[in-house]
Design a protein around this motif. Structure first.
Motif, PDB file in Angstrom:
ATOM      1  N   ASN A 212      -4.830  -0.939  -4.703  1.00 39.80           N
ATOM      2  CA  ASN A 212      -5.393  -1.549  -3.505  1.00 39.80           C
ATOM      3  C   ASN A 212      -6.461  -2.575  -3.862  1.00 39.80           C
ATOM      4  O   ASN A 212      -6.669  -3.548  -3.128  1.00 39.80           O
TER       5      ASN A 212
ATOM      6  N   GLU B 119       0.835  -1.208   0.000  1.00 42.52           N
ATOM      7  CA  GLU B 119       0.000   0.000   0.000  1.00 42.52           C
ATOM      8  C   GLU B 119       0.868   1.256   0.000  1.00 42.52           C
ATOM      9  O   GLU B 119       0.546   2.238  -0.694  1.00 42.52           O
ATOM     10  N   GLU B 120       1.956   1.231   0.760  1.00 39.24           N
ATOM     11  CA  GLU B 120       2.822   2.407   0.807  1.00 39.24           C
ATOM     12  C   GLU B 120       3.580   2.585  -0.503  1.00 39.24           C
ATOM     13  O   GLU B 120       3.830   3.722  -0.930  1.00 39.24           O
TER      14      GLU B 120
ATOM     15  N   ASP C 295       3.707  10.096  -1.673  1.00 34.64           N
ATOM     16  CA  ASP C 295       3.636  10.044  -0.213  1.00 34.64           C
ATOM     17  C   ASP C 295       4.817   9.260   0.339  1.00 34.64           C
ATOM     18  O   ASP C 295       5.067   8.116  -0.077  1.00 34.64           O
TER      19      ASP C 295
ATOM     20  N   LEU D 232       1.126   4.284  -2.827  1.00 33.89           N
ATOM     21  CA  LEU D 232       0.974   5.715  -2.517  1.00 33.89           C
ATOM     22  C   LEU D 232       2.204   6.510  -2.950  1.00 33.89           C
ATOM     23  O   LEU D 232       2.079   7.644  -3.417  1.00 33.89           O
TER      24      LEU D 232
ATOM     25  N   LYS E 167       1.905   6.835  -6.817  1.00 31.27           N
ATOM     26  CA  LYS E 167       0.783   7.642  -7.312  1.00 31.27           C
ATOM     27  C   LYS E 167       0.842   9.090  -6.848  1.00 31.27           C
ATOM     28  O   LYS E 167       0.547  10.018  -7.607  1.00 31.27           O
ATOM     29  N   TYR E 168       1.212   9.292  -5.576  1.00 32.87           N
ATOM     30  CA  TYR E 168       1.101  10.624  -4.991  1.00 32.87           C
ATOM     31  C   TYR E 168       2.396  11.176  -4.416  1.00 32.87           C
ATOM     32  O   TYR E 168       2.420  12.326  -3.963  1.00 32.87           O
TER      33      TYR E 168
END
Length: 231
Positions: A141, A93-94, A103, A97, A100-101
């Motif tokens: 996800n 998940e990280e 983060d 992220l 995509k972003y």
């Protein structure tokens, strides 16, 4: 306890050699294999050669994710250990992220990476270029959810997948240890790595699968690790 109730005499020398890599005592006294079992040893080259039953242990969460996707595609009745599944899902998940972003990850294995390109390069250099391609093709996800939902019900699985550190207090007729068990990155103290390998090896009753040069790989890896303490 020095007398194994699971692993038999044929794998006793390998287990003793593994214990010898530890700086202290893993058990008090000399390890002895069970006299009630022979426990056959199988050397293998590729994960595709491994049985789709028993326990398959990993030293790296990315290897577990990659293999879970592979065995699911084969239609295997598999399930990840819950603690290992939690680690794999969080890290995936990280990574999603970050791509995509942008983060920044919080998991301790990933938090040093601030840019996707930096992380992707690390994955590729450590043998997981296929995962880079997967994430860059918009693995999401929802795909993780499909993987998790594709597992067999707890207790009904034929193949259990788990990280070394989560294999305690279990026993399996067959145990397969993937190559990353013996060449894990510099993410844990030396003694912790040795203990994890020892624990996974001693979960076996009848058949132990390891790369033919597994313990040489482990010896080389320990020699390359920074001198971490267990503090």
């Amino acid at each position: 306890m020095t007398q194994s109730v699971r692993a038999g005499v044929r794998v006793e020398p390998m287990i003793r050699r593994t214990m010898g890599f530890h700086d202290g005592w893993l058990v008090e006294g000399e390890f002895r294999g069970s006299r009630n079992r022979a426990t056959r040893y199988h050397a293998y080259e590729q994960n595709a050669d491994l049985p789709l039953t028993g326990l398959r242990a990993y030293g790296n969460a990315w290897a577990l994710l990659e293999d879970a996707l592979r065995v699911k595609a084969k239609g295997a009745q598999f399930r990840m250990l819950s603690a290992s599944e939690k680690v794999v899902v969080q890290m995936a998940e990280e990574a999603i992220l970050l791509r995509k972003y942008g983060d920044r990850p919080t998991h301790y294995h990933l938090r040093r990476f601030t840019q996707w390109d930096e992380f992707a390069d690390h994955l590729a250099r450590t043998g997981y270029a296929s995962l880079v391609r997967m994430f860059e093709k918009a693995f999401s996800n929802d795909d993780l959810k499909v993987l998790r939902n594709g597992q067999a019900p707890d207790g009904a699985q034929q193949l259990t997948l788990g990280l070394l550190e989560h294999c305690k207090n279990m026993e399996f007729s067959q145990v397969a240890m993937t190559k990353c068990c013996f060449t894990s990155p510099n993410e844990r103290p030396k003694n912790e790595l040795v203990k994890g390998v020892y624990v996974a090896m001693t979960r076996v009753e009848n058949d132990l699968w390891m790369p033919g040069d597994a313990l040489d790989r482990l010896s080389d890896q320990l020699g390359n690790l920074d001198d971490y303490s267990d503090d």
